[in-house]
Scaffold this motif. Structure first.
Motif, PDB file in Angstrom:
ATOM      1  N   ASP A 171       0.833  -1.212   0.000  1.00 25.11           N
ATOM      2  CA  ASP A 171       0.000   0.000   0.000  1.00 25.11           C
ATOM      3  C   ASP A 171       0.862   1.255   0.000  1.00 25.11           C
ATOM      4  O   ASP A 171       2.061   1.207   0.299  1.00 25.11           O
ATOM      5  CB  ASP A 171      -0.897   0.006   1.242  1.00 25.11           C
ATOM      6  CG  ASP A 171      -2.016  -1.016   1.145  1.00 25.11           C
ATOM      7  OD1 ASP A 171      -2.562  -1.197   0.042  1.00 25.11           O
ATOM      8  OD2 ASP A 171      -2.321  -1.654   2.174  1.00 25.11           O
ATOM      9  N   ARG A 221      -4.883  -5.920  11.467  1.00 22.58           N
ATOM     10  CA  ARG A 221      -5.046  -7.163  10.714  1.00 22.58           C
ATOM     11  C   ARG A 221      -3.795  -7.403   9.870  1.00 22.58           C
ATOM     12  O   ARG A 221      -2.996  -6.486   9.657  1.00 22.58           O
ATOM     13  CB  ARG A 221      -6.226  -7.041   9.754  1.00 22.58           C
ATOM     14  CG  ARG A 221      -7.564  -6.785  10.363  1.00 22.58           C
ATOM     15  CD  ARG A 221      -8.593  -6.590   9.280  1.00 22.58           C
ATOM     16  NE  ARG A 221      -8.894  -7.834   8.604  1.00 22.58           N
ATOM     17  CZ  ARG A 221      -9.906  -8.641   8.931  1.00 22.58           C
ATOM     18  NH1 ARG A 221     -10.741  -8.305   9.900  1.00 22.58           N
ATOM     19  NH2 ARG A 221     -10.106  -9.766   8.294  1.00 22.58           N
ATOM     20  N   PRO A 222      -3.626  -8.596   9.328  1.00 31.66           N
ATOM     21  CA  PRO A 222      -2.505  -8.824   8.418  1.00 31.66           C
ATOM     22  C   PRO A 222      -2.512  -7.803   7.272  1.00 31.66           C
ATOM     23  O   PRO A 222      -3.561  -7.521   6.695  1.00 31.66           O
ATOM     24  CB  PRO A 222      -2.750 -10.249   7.896  1.00 31.66           C
ATOM     25  CG  PRO A 222      -3.528 -10.914   8.981  1.00 31.66           C
ATOM     26  CD  PRO A 222      -4.403  -9.833   9.564  1.00 31.66           C
ATOM     27  N   PHE A 223      -1.376  -7.248   6.988  1.00 32.61           N
ATOM     28  CA  PHE A 223      -1.151  -6.309   5.873  1.00 32.61           C
ATOM     29  C   PHE A 223      -1.967  -5.012   6.000  1.00 32.61           C
ATOM     30  O   PHE A 223      -2.216  -4.351   5.005  1.00 32.61           O
ATOM     31  CB  PHE A 223      -1.424  -7.002   4.519  1.00 32.61           C
ATOM     32  CG  PHE A 223      -0.584  -8.227   4.326  1.00 32.61           C
ATOM     33  CD1 PHE A 223       0.766  -8.106   4.033  1.00 32.61           C
ATOM     34  CD2 PHE A 223      -1.123  -9.495   4.487  1.00 32.61           C
ATOM     35  CE1 PHE A 223       1.566  -9.242   3.885  1.00 32.61           C
ATOM     36  CE2 PHE A 223      -0.337 -10.634   4.353  1.00 32.61           C
ATOM     37  CZ  PHE A 223       1.007 -10.497   4.044  1.00 32.61           C
ATOM     38  N   MET A 274      -3.466   1.266   7.577  1.00 32.71           N
ATOM     39  CA  MET A 274      -4.433   1.688   8.599  1.00 32.71           C
ATOM     40  C   MET A 274      -3.710   2.187   9.855  1.00 32.71           C
ATOM     41  O   MET A 274      -4.118   3.195  10.465  1.00 32.71           O
ATOM     42  CB  MET A 274      -5.349   0.512   8.943  1.00 32.71           C
ATOM     43  CG  MET A 274      -6.313   0.783  10.081  1.00 32.71           C
ATOM     44  SD  MET A 274      -7.435   2.146   9.728  1.00 32.71           S
ATOM     45  CE  MET A 274      -8.520   1.388   8.513  1.00 32.71           C
ATOM     46  N   ALA A 306      -6.188 -10.637   5.196  1.00 30.19           N
ATOM     47  CA  ALA A 306      -5.556  -9.340   4.942  1.00 30.19           C
ATOM     48  C   ALA A 306      -6.562  -8.197   4.988  1.00 30.19           C
ATOM     49  O   ALA A 306      -7.683  -8.323   4.500  1.00 30.19           O
ATOM     50  CB  ALA A 306      -4.858  -9.356   3.590  1.00 30.19           C
ATOM     51  N   GLY A 307      -6.098  -7.103   5.572  1.00 28.75           N
ATOM     52  CA  GLY A 307      -6.909  -5.889   5.630  1.00 28.75           C
ATOM     53  C   GLY A 307      -6.145  -4.756   4.996  1.00 28.75           C
ATOM     54  O   GLY A 307      -5.896  -3.743   5.636  1.00 28.75           O
ATOM     55  N   GLY A 308      -5.747  -4.921   3.754  1.00 23.81           N
ATOM     56  CA  GLY A 308      -4.952  -3.897   3.082  1.00 23.81           C
ATOM     57  C   GLY A 308      -5.717  -2.607   2.887  1.00 23.81           C
ATOM     58  O   GLY A 308      -6.947  -2.567   2.961  1.00 23.81           O
ATOM     59  N   GLY A 309      -4.981  -1.531   2.632  1.00 24.01           N
ATOM     60  CA  GLY A 309      -5.604  -0.225   2.457  1.00 24.01           C
ATOM     61  C   GLY A 309      -5.851   0.442   3.792  1.00 24.01           C
ATOM     62  O   GLY A 309      -5.744  -0.183   4.840  1.00 24.01           O
ATOM     63  N   ALA A 310      -6.199   1.715   3.717  1.00 22.65           N
ATOM     64  CA  ALA A 310      -6.369   2.490   4.940  1.00 22.65           C
ATOM     65  C   ALA A 310      -7.807   2.919   5.142  1.00 22.65           C
ATOM     66  O   ALA A 310      -8.095   3.769   5.961  1.00 22.65           O
ATOM     67  CB  ALA A 310      -5.456   3.714   4.899  1.00 22.65           C
TER      68      ALA A 310
END
Lengths: 471, 70
Positions: free
Chosen positions: A247, A442-444, A448, B65-69
């Protein structure tokens, strides 16, 4: 007027790019600051003045020739002494590797090089990255720039104090049970242990191959985000490096925190909390609330299991890597380091593999439970004010497990979970030493964490506070 | 769950057989730590691991996975 060495990494990179300052001036400022503060902080194992000056000249010449700028063009950095560069000594903070010279280049160093960074030296660390305080019997203890009688945290001890002490603009450390987040929180800077696999470990000294992470420490959230953005991503030389897209961490910093949800762990991580550290953390939660973050308090699961399972995995892997030296060069280790490693011999193969095989199941249960209703989990870094060096110099004495366990109490469980954790400066205790908190996601979900940290930093301005060392 | 003392003693025997120099303090420390860790393992592995996938750490992390903001 602020001295160049006190500028943030991103501000300095902008100043170089717009030719308000040259890479030579920036590098000379860093070298002067290192010479001034090294006697008090003992942050460096080695300083490469000639190499740094030559690299700065190359950077300035490239800029003058109009070559495209990279995000770290001309920025002086130094790293925990455990990253391999051909022909350059890497001690790993040990006597055993005092004369070791690798013959290949760590992926993280290759990426920093490509981004234009200048390496000015190698930083002190706990021997073989094993120890959470910053003690080192071979190179001496690192000292906290906010008060040199106090510990820096470890094992990336030199990384924490060199960055907080304004000697360099950022550094790499490693984290197997808190070794980035502890010196980050204890020295009052940012430090991120990203998701397990987010950053390649090729060419970095290993301690526990299931739990090790490489990551940056830096003075501002933006500095930390930039460094992680440079080093993160898949690597054909490291099969454990994740292929998940990286990201834009810097973009996340400005998104604001309104509407986000933070869970605060009330059990285990808050047990035995000292009132003054608790007050600082409560003030941080109030500030986050003012920013529009909803804060919920709840017990989180598995803390006892995570500590024990992490111990089985880590200690067995320590022994796997150090077995030959533990047998044949036993006395070359510090008593504390060899004592911590030996317990790995006491677990069976089945027990170790059970601890590995049950890991995904626990991670899923933890993530579903905690992050089903929260964007981040807030934990302390330490539950008490930063202790002094002498009271934590326990060697392999009777209090070793208790003292070291109290220091990594809040960081250790996160490595087994493989989740990202960012230490954030949150204020100061009555003794003038920093207090920090961790944001776990959370993973990756590193973006955030940076989004929350960016909003909190703008509201509080903690990075503007400098350690009270003589100018 | 109580970890029986004979179980810890077995682990100390493993430690002694390793060939690494061991002190009485090492044994005390390792004994305490092993007992706590085995208790944690017994609690975490409640039943069989037969129905688990091989080396699934990476796939689990990607799925969660919780990618992004945002």
């Amino acid at each position: 007027m602020t001295e160049i060495a006190d500028w943030s990494l991103t501000a300095t990179a902008d100043a170089i790019a717009t030719r308000k300052v040259s890479a030579r001036e920036v590098t000379e400022a860093a070298l002067a600051r290192i010479a001034q503060r090294q006697p008090a902080l003992n942050a460096f194992i080695r300083v490469d003045e000639a190499g740094a000056r030559a690299a700065a000249i190359t950077a300035d010449n490239a800029l003058a020739a109009g070559r495209s700028l990279a995000p770290l063009h001309g920025i002086p950095l130094a790293h925990k002494d455990m990253f391999y560069r051909p022909g350059v000594p890497v001690t790993c903070g040990s006597a055993i590797r005092r004369n070791f010279r690798p013959d290949y280049l760590a992926t993280v160093l290759a990426r920093l090089d490509a981004a234009g960074a200048i390496t000015v030296g190698a930083l002190n660390m706990s021997e073989f990255a094993n120890g959470p305080t910053g003690h080192n019997v071979h190179f001496g203890p690192t000292r906290n720039p906010w008060n040199t009688a106090h510990i820096t945290g470890g094992s990336s001890s030199g990384s924490g104090t060199a960055v907080a002490g304004r000697m360099i603009y950022g550094s790499l450390g490693s984290d197997t049970g808190g070794s980035i987040r502890l010196p980050g929180g204890i020295c009052g800077v940012y430090g991120i242990k990203a998701t397990q696999g987010r950053v390649s470990r090729y060419g970095a000294m290993g301690l526990s191959f299931s739990l090790d992470n490489i990551g940056p420490l830096a003075r501002t959230a933006a500095d930390c985000a930039r460094l992680l953005g440079v080093i993160a991503g898949p690597d054909q030389d490291d099969a454990t490096a994740a292929s998940v897209p990286v990201d834009d961490y810097e973009a996340a910093l400005g998104l604001g925190a309104k509407g986000l949800r933070i869970a605060v762990a009330t059990n285990h991580y808050w047990d035995g909390m000292s009132p003054e550290v608790g007050d600082v953390l409560e003030a941080a939660l109030t500030e986050l609330g003012r920013l529009g973050v909803s804060v919920s308090r709840r017990a989180v699961p598995y803390h006892t299991e995570l500590r024990g399972l992490g111990n089985i995995v880590a200690s067995t892997e320590f022994c796997t890597l150090h077995d030959d030296w533990l047998r044949n060069q036993h006395d070359q280790y510090a008593p504390l380091v060899r004592a911590r490693m030996k317990q790995g011999y006491a677990f069976t193969a089945v027990e170790y593999l059970k601890a590995i095989q049950v890991r995904p199941r626990l991670i899923k249960a933890f993530v579903d439970d905690v992050f089903g209703t929260a964007d981040a989990l807030l934990l302390p870094v330490l539950r008490f004010p930063v202790p002094v060096i002498t009271e934590t110099d326990v060697g392999d004495g009777d209090s070793m497990n208790e003292v070291l366990g109290s220091i990594n109490h809040c960081t250790w469980p996160i490595n087994y979970l493989g989740l990202p954790g960012l230490s954030v400066p949150a204020g100061f205790s009555k003794n003038g030493l920093p207090v920090g908190f961790q944001l776990v996601g959370r993973p990756f979900a590193e973006a955030m964490l940076f989004r929350l940290a960016g909003a909190y930093e703008r509201a509080t301005g903690w990075p503007d506070r400098h350690p009270p060392l003589a100018a | 769950m109580k970890i029986e003392s004979f179980l810890v003693e077995e682990r100390l025997a493993l430690l002694r057989r390793s060939g690494v120099a061991i002190t009485a303090a090492d044994e005390k420390r390792v004994g305490d730590s092993v007992a706590a860790s085995l208790k944690a393992l017994a609690s975490a592995v409640d039943g069989s691991l037969f129905d688990t996938e091989p080396q699934s750490f990476d796939t689990t992390m990607r799925k969660l996975a919780g990618g992004g903001a945002k």
